[in-house]
Scaffold this motif. Sequence first.
Motif, PDB file in Angstrom:
ATOM      1  N   ALA A   1       0.722  -1.183  -0.151  1.00 31.02           N
ATOM      2  CA  ALA A   1      -0.111   0.052  -0.046  1.00 31.02           C
ATOM      3  C   ALA A   1       0.960   1.370   0.051  1.00 31.02           C
ATOM      4  O   ALA A   1       0.547   2.210  -0.831  1.00 31.02           O
ATOM      5  CB  ALA A   1      -0.893  -0.168   1.269  1.00 31.02           C
ATOM      6  N   PHE A   2       2.101   1.063   0.813  1.00 28.97           N
ATOM      7  CA  PHE A   2       2.964   2.321   0.901  1.00 28.97           C
ATOM      8  C   PHE A   2       3.638   2.512  -0.617  1.00 28.97           C
ATOM      9  O   PHE A   2       3.843   3.601  -0.998  1.00 28.97           O
ATOM     10  CB  PHE A   2       3.796   2.284   1.968  1.00 28.97           C
ATOM     11  N   ARG A   3       3.872   1.366  -1.119  1.00 24.30           N
ATOM     12  CA  ARG A   3       4.752   1.292  -2.396  1.00 24.30           C
ATOM     13  C   ARG A   3       3.778   1.989  -3.508  1.00 24.30           C
ATOM     14  O   ARG A   3       4.369   2.995  -4.257  1.00 24.30           O
ATOM     15  CB  ARG A   3       5.127   0.201  -2.706  1.00 24.30           C
ATOM     16  N   THR A   4       2.536   1.395  -3.395  1.00 22.42           N
ATOM     17  CA  THR A   4       1.544   1.887  -4.482  1.00 22.42           C
ATOM     18  C   THR A   4       1.338   3.382  -4.481  1.00 22.42           C
ATOM     19  O   THR A   4       1.618   4.371  -5.425  1.00 22.42           O
ATOM     20  CB  THR A   4       0.302   1.170  -4.382  1.00 22.42           C
ATOM     21  N   TYR A   5       1.044   3.936  -3.051  1.00 24.21           N
ATOM     22  CA  TYR A   5       0.946   5.212  -2.940  1.00 24.21           C
ATOM     23  C   TYR A   5       2.291   6.001  -3.322  1.00 24.21           C
ATOM     24  O   TYR A   5       2.147   7.321  -3.951  1.00 24.21           O
ATOM     25  CB  TYR A   5       0.741   5.490  -1.438  1.00 24.21           C
ATOM     26  N   ALA A   6       3.427   5.741  -2.862  1.00 23.12           N
ATOM     27  CA  ALA A   6       4.643   6.427  -3.332  1.00 23.12           C
ATOM     28  C   ALA A   6       4.764   6.625  -4.937  1.00 23.12           C
ATOM     29  O   ALA A   6       5.285   7.689  -5.345  1.00 23.12           O
ATOM     30  CB  ALA A   6       6.021   5.424  -2.712  1.00 23.12           C
ATOM     31  N   PHE A   7       4.217   5.747  -5.667  1.00 26.71           N
ATOM     32  CA  PHE A   7       4.645   5.657  -7.150  1.00 26.71           C
ATOM     33  C   PHE A   7       3.268   6.567  -7.440  1.00 26.71           C
ATOM     34  O   PHE A   7       3.592   7.339  -8.391  1.00 26.71           O
ATOM     35  CB  PHE A   7       4.451   4.188  -7.627  1.00 26.71           C
ATOM     36  N   ALA A   8       2.213   6.589  -7.048  1.00 21.28           N
ATOM     37  CA  ALA A   8       1.047   7.212  -7.424  1.00 21.28           C
ATOM     38  C   ALA A   8       1.155   8.648  -7.263  1.00 21.28           C
ATOM     39  O   ALA A   8       0.672   9.481  -7.992  1.00 21.28           O
ATOM     40  CB  ALA A   8      -0.318   6.689  -7.142  1.00 21.28           C
ATOM     41  N   HIS A   9       1.699   9.059  -6.101  1.00 22.56           N
ATOM     42  CA  HIS A   9       1.810  10.315  -5.419  1.00 22.56           C
ATOM     43  C   HIS A   9       3.085  10.484  -4.970  1.00 22.56           C
ATOM     44  O   HIS A   9       3.216  10.792  -3.764  1.00 22.56           O
ATOM     45  CB  HIS A   9       0.622  10.400  -4.329  1.00 22.56           C
ATOM     46  N   PRO A  10       3.942  10.756  -5.860  1.00 25.65           N
ATOM     47  CA  PRO A  10       5.359  10.862  -5.021  1.00 25.65           C
ATOM     48  C   PRO A  10       5.536  12.084  -4.492  1.00 25.65           C
ATOM     49  O   PRO A  10       6.469  12.325  -3.546  1.00 25.65           O
ATOM     50  CB  PRO A  10       6.332  10.949  -6.434  1.00 25.65           C
ATOM     51  N   GLY A  11       4.779  13.299  -4.428  1.00 21.93           N
ATOM     52  CA  GLY A  11       5.291  14.656  -4.010  1.00 21.93           C
ATOM     53  C   GLY A  11       4.436  14.455  -2.533  1.00 21.93           C
ATOM     54  O   GLY A  11       5.096  14.837  -1.532  1.00 21.93           O
ATOM     55  N   ARG A  12       3.451  13.723  -2.483  1.00 15.86           N
ATOM     56  CA  ARG A  12       2.492  13.577  -1.442  1.00 15.86           C
ATOM     57  C   ARG A  12       3.349  12.657  -0.599  1.00 15.86           C
ATOM     58  O   ARG A  12       3.546  12.820   0.705  1.00 15.86           O
ATOM     59  CB  ARG A  12       1.233  13.016  -1.733  1.00 15.86           C
ATOM     60  N   TYR A  13       3.883  11.450  -1.140  1.00 15.55           N
ATOM     61  CA  TYR A  13       4.790  10.714  -0.395  1.00 15.55           C
ATOM     62  C   TYR A  13       5.956  11.223   0.210  1.00 15.55           C
ATOM     63  O   TYR A  13       6.211  10.985   1.463  1.00 15.55           O
ATOM     64  CB  TYR A  13       5.230   9.551  -1.151  1.00 15.55           C
ATOM     65  N   ALA A  14       6.564  12.302  -0.509  1.00 17.91           N
ATOM     66  CA  ALA A  14       7.661  13.063   0.363  1.00 17.91           C
ATOM     67  C   ALA A  14       7.387  13.850   1.191  1.00 17.91           C
ATOM     68  O   ALA A  14       8.115  13.848   2.291  1.00 17.91           O
ATOM     69  CB  ALA A  14       8.512  13.780  -0.824  1.00 17.91           C
TER      70      ALA A  14
END
Length: 190
Positions: free
Chosen positions: A88-101
């Motif tokens: 779930a974290f990996r998928t989110y990081a790829f879909a929303h790189p700025g938000r993940y940062a």
Amino acid sequence: MPRAGLTPDLIVIAAATLADRDGLDRVTVSAVARLVGVKPASVYAHLDGADDLLSRVTQLALAEMAERAADAVAGRSGRDALAAWAQAFRTYAFAHPGRYAASHRPLRRAEALAGAGPRHTALSASILRGYAVPEVDHVHAVRLLGATIHGFLDLEAAGSFDHSAPPAADSWPRVVEALDAVLRSWSTSR
């Protein structure tokens, strides 16, 4: 005077969209104002400046990640829960790189407790219960999980694994398997 129709939530979504598109370092009050078609003063009428804006993007990202992680973990335990949680974290990081940062930005304690922080803590604890990690060791296990998962994702996003084969995606299941093995042997690992 605030512009009609402009709300703090709209501004934060615009900032998060900008972060995903251009990078978190490009999120400024001026850039967000341009994106929503207002003068910076209109943004300031709704928020307490750049730090408040970035803190709200962080809160949004943490809330979205908690929601996705909770959905992924529901009905699972042990390795299945761990793998779903990490993915779930990996998928989110790829879909929303700025938000993940943005999710890595430190928050004041009160902000963290008022936002999605407790939900992330509860999710982590539920995964650890599937491994019988003693509650006294939860903080250590959570730090291990976070450092491993988010460290890998940060390095992957930065292109640090691009110079060698196989691709990072091939290493990801091994990372999860290694974490599973550590958690399964936690009580005997001292």
